[in-house]
Design a protein around this motif. Structure first.
Motif, PDB file in Angstrom:
ATOM      1  N   ASP A 169     -15.960   7.002  32.236  1.00  0.00           N
ATOM      2  CA  ASP A 169     -14.949   6.329  31.430  1.00  0.00           C
ATOM      3  C   ASP A 169     -13.953   7.359  30.906  1.00  0.00           C
ATOM      4  O   ASP A 169     -14.341   8.455  30.507  1.00  0.00           O
ATOM      5  CB  ASP A 169     -15.597   5.585  30.271  1.00  0.00           C
ATOM      6  CG  ASP A 169     -14.713   4.490  29.719  1.00  0.00           C
ATOM      7  OD1 ASP A 169     -14.228   3.670  30.510  1.00  0.00           O
ATOM      8  OD2 ASP A 169     -14.496   4.452  28.499  1.00  0.00           O
ATOM      9  N   TYR A 170     -12.657   6.983  30.891  1.00  0.00           N
ATOM     10  CA  TYR A 170     -11.604   7.936  30.544  1.00  0.00           C
ATOM     11  C   TYR A 170     -10.806   7.509  29.321  1.00  0.00           C
ATOM     12  O   TYR A 170      -9.895   8.223  28.897  1.00  0.00           O
ATOM     13  CB  TYR A 170     -10.636   8.104  31.721  1.00  0.00           C
ATOM     14  CG  TYR A 170     -11.296   8.440  33.033  1.00  0.00           C
ATOM     15  CD1 TYR A 170     -11.595   9.759  33.368  1.00  0.00           C
ATOM     16  CD2 TYR A 170     -11.620   7.448  33.945  1.00  0.00           C
ATOM     17  CE1 TYR A 170     -12.200  10.080  34.570  1.00  0.00           C
ATOM     18  CE2 TYR A 170     -12.222   7.753  35.163  1.00  0.00           C
ATOM     19  CZ  TYR A 170     -12.511   9.068  35.467  1.00  0.00           C
ATOM     20  OH  TYR A 170     -13.115   9.377  36.661  1.00  0.00           O
ATOM     21  N   LEU A 171     -11.113   6.354  28.746  1.00  0.00           N
ATOM     22  CA  LEU A 171     -10.249   5.784  27.711  1.00  0.00           C
ATOM     23  C   LEU A 171     -10.114   6.698  26.500  1.00  0.00           C
ATOM     24  O   LEU A 171      -9.010   6.889  25.975  1.00  0.00           O
ATOM     25  CB  LEU A 171     -10.780   4.412  27.284  1.00  0.00           C
ATOM     26  CG  LEU A 171     -10.015   3.712  26.153  1.00  0.00           C
ATOM     27  CD1 LEU A 171      -8.558   3.493  26.546  1.00  0.00           C
ATOM     28  CD2 LEU A 171     -10.679   2.387  25.800  1.00  0.00           C
ATOM     29  N   MET A 172     -11.229   7.267  26.025  1.00  0.00           N
ATOM     30  CA  MET A 172     -11.170   8.096  24.816  1.00  0.00           C
ATOM     31  C   MET A 172     -10.284   9.329  25.031  1.00  0.00           C
ATOM     32  O   MET A 172      -9.536   9.737  24.155  1.00  0.00           O
ATOM     33  CB  MET A 172     -12.574   8.525  24.397  1.00  0.00           C
ATOM     34  CG  MET A 172     -13.498   7.358  24.088  1.00  0.00           C
ATOM     35  SD  MET A 172     -12.813   6.229  22.860  1.00  0.00           S
ATOM     36  CE  MET A 172     -13.413   4.656  23.483  1.00  0.00           C
ATOM     37  N   GLY A 173     -10.390   9.923  26.218  1.00  0.00           N
ATOM     38  CA  GLY A 173      -9.540  11.062  26.520  1.00  0.00           C
ATOM     39  C   GLY A 173      -8.076  10.691  26.570  1.00  0.00           C
ATOM     40  O   GLY A 173      -7.206  11.470  26.164  1.00  0.00           O
ATOM     41  N   THR A 174      -7.765   9.491  27.064  1.00  0.00           N
ATOM     42  CA  THR A 174      -6.377   9.030  27.120  1.00  0.00           C
ATOM     43  C   THR A 174      -5.816   8.836  25.713  1.00  0.00           C
ATOM     44  O   THR A 174      -4.676   9.239  25.419  1.00  0.00           O
ATOM     45  CB  THR A 174      -6.285   7.716  27.916  1.00  0.00           C
ATOM     46  OG1 THR A 174      -6.753   7.932  29.245  1.00  0.00           O
ATOM     47  CG2 THR A 174      -4.855   7.203  27.964  1.00  0.00           C
ATOM     48  N   ILE A 175      -6.608   8.217  24.839  1.00  0.00           N
ATOM     49  CA  ILE A 175      -6.160   8.024  23.454  1.00  0.00           C
ATOM     50  C   ILE A 175      -5.928   9.372  22.782  1.00  0.00           C
ATOM     51  O   ILE A 175      -4.930   9.575  22.074  1.00  0.00           O
ATOM     52  CB  ILE A 175      -7.199   7.198  22.665  1.00  0.00           C
ATOM     53  CG1 ILE A 175      -7.358   5.805  23.282  1.00  0.00           C
ATOM     54  CG2 ILE A 175      -6.783   7.077  21.202  1.00  0.00           C
ATOM     55  CD1 ILE A 175      -8.465   4.984  22.653  1.00  0.00           C
TER      56      ILE A 175
END
Length: 481
Positions: A123-129
């Motif tokens: 999952d990449y969402l936290m890094g994007t935020i």
């Protein structure tokens, strides 16, 4: 029998046959006339019945119409709802649920929309935020609003994501810069039994059709929130100060454009006027089951008389995802025109850089002092370790920004540490004899503007101090003053 009698008998028989024949003919004609008259009479009856039925039907319709007119007159005026073209350009009444945060009371310059589905592999969402907020200045964050649309069909998965986002980015939620929403699957159009265009599998058709609806619901929600809308994916990193770069690209540009893109990949970096979002939402919903969404986005700007998409270079956003959200298919698409530095920045005054961290390969401390695209990369990050910049001459610092981490390694930031200003340089120790604490790092970034006059005057050293051990390595991308 005599001949005369035979002749008489023969004549009589012939006469009798003639009479019988005429009698039969008269009888047949009579019967036919009788049945003909009956048929005519029946036809007249049928015609009368049909006429009566038609008259009854017409009378019934007239009565119903008259009653409808009467009922219409009796309706209250507020129930009469004439057609309005404006309603076709307003946001759709889609039901949303606020999972985290609430809309700001004031419109922002830019809303950023991300539709996210949890991946099985990574999952990449936290890094994007982190990249969005971490690579933006405090002033830029005040002008933006990040909207995360969680498109997972399982509410438990959405709840897990919300808890993670709240734990890491509560400060941005409290500042009104981050909202997390979802919508009920009951609001979605059919996602099964759809046309299998382009020889796609049934699962593929379902996936791309749902994705189109996800994006439609997201852009519809963002329509009233800002002046411009930026579409991103949940597996990207951003260039430094990307919002300022976007604003600079719009200066002196005719406002008649429909789509401007700041990346050459898929849905990433597409910019729209917020007033076009209700139209885009309807467009995506109208053709949600016809083709992939990135194709629909091409057709959208063409339908608004923009024949070719407008591309701004260098790209401001880079795709970092390795596994797609569809069946965990591996993909390694990269934008070779991406630049981490969106705008030109001044280099440090003449200085030397030192550290007691273990250096990884050629990523020496000198990279920070010299500026450019290279950075410092250290490992074995423990409390008490530090990175020091020793200036050749004292400097007056009015603003300072320090960024850690990089697009390829967004997790290699300083999680716990603070910045110190030093005076009384010590050439033997490659440091200063006296230090004052300036402030802590937040999400791998330190920024202070303006710097208090007495605190920033005649600074000889800047020291980055590690205050807690971390398993991740540490990248110091740049120090700007």
């Amino acid at each position: 029998m005599k001949l005369g009698n035979i002749t008489k008998y023969t004549c009589f028989r012939r006469l009798s046959n003639v009479v019988t024949f005429f009698a039969v003919c008269i009888t047949v004609l009579y019967i036919d006339r009788m049945y003909t008259d009956d048929r005519k009479d029946c036809q007249k009856v049928f015609q009368v019945e049909e006429t009566l039925k038609k008259e009854i039907q017409v009378s019934s319709v007239q009565d119903e119409f008259a009653q409808a007119k009467l009922n219409l007159k009796e309706l209250p005026k507020q129930q009469l709802h004439p057609f309005s073209v404006k309603e076709m350009t307003d946001a759709l009444p889609i039901p949303y649920e606020y999972l985290l945060g609430t809309p700001p009371t004031k419109k922002r310059y830019l809303s950023i929309g991300i539709s996210s589905v949890k991946r099985k592999m990574q999952d990449y969402l936290m890094g994007t935020i982190h990249s969005i907020f971490g690579l933006s200045s405090a002033a830029e964050r005040e002008e933006m609003l990040l909207v995360i649309y969680l498109a997972n069909t399982d509410p438990a998965v959405n709840k897990q994501a919300v808890n993670e986002i709240a734990g890491l980015y509560r400060s941005h939620v409290d500042a009104g810069s981050l909202i997390v929403i979802c919508s009920s699957m009951e609001a979605y159009p059919p996602l099964s039994g759809l046309k299998r265009n382009f020889q796609d599998s049934e699962d593929r058709v379902r996936y791309r059709s749902k994705q189109n609806v996800d994006f439609a619901f997201l852009v519809n929600f963002c329509a009233p929130l800002s002046e411009y809308y930026l579409m991103l994916e949940d597996d990207v990193v951003c260039a430094e100060n990307f919002l300022t770069a976007i604003k600079n690209s719009l200066v002196n540009r005719d406002s008649s454009w429909t789509t401007i893109t700041y990346s050459k990949l898929g849905y990433i970096g597409k910019l729209y006027h917020a007033e076009d979002l209700p139209k885009l939402a309807r467009f995506l919903l109208m053709f949600y089951d016809e083709m992939p969404g990135d194709w629909l986005l091409e057709h959208f700007h063409q339908s608004k008389a923009q024949p070719e998409i407008i591309r701004i270079k260098p790209s401001l956003f880079q795709h970092i995802g390795t596994f797609s959200s569809f069946e965990s298919i591996e993909k390694k698409s990269k934008d070779d025109e991406f630049s981490e530095l969106a705008i030109n920045s001044e280099s440090l005054p003449p200085a030397s850089c030192f550290t007691n961290l273990e250096v990884h390969e050629q990523y020496d401390p000198v990279n920070v002092c010299q500026g450019g695209s290279l950075y410092f990369w250290g490992k074995s990050v423990e409390a008490g370790k530090s990175f020091t910049i020793l200036f050749k001459a004292s400097v007056d610092i009015k603003k300072i920004t320090i960024a850690t981490g990089a697009s390829e390694y967004p997790g290699d930031i300083l999680y716990s540490g603070y910045v110190q200003f030093g005076r009384m340089r010590d050439e033997v120790l490659n440091s200063c004899k006296m230090f004052n604490n300036v402030g802590p790092f937040q999400n791998g970034r330190f920024e202070l503007s303006p710097v208090d006059g007495s605190l920033g005057a005649r600074v000889d050293c800047i020291r980055i101090q590690v205050t807690a051990p971390q398993k991740e390595w540490l990248i110091i991308k740049y120090v700007r003053i």
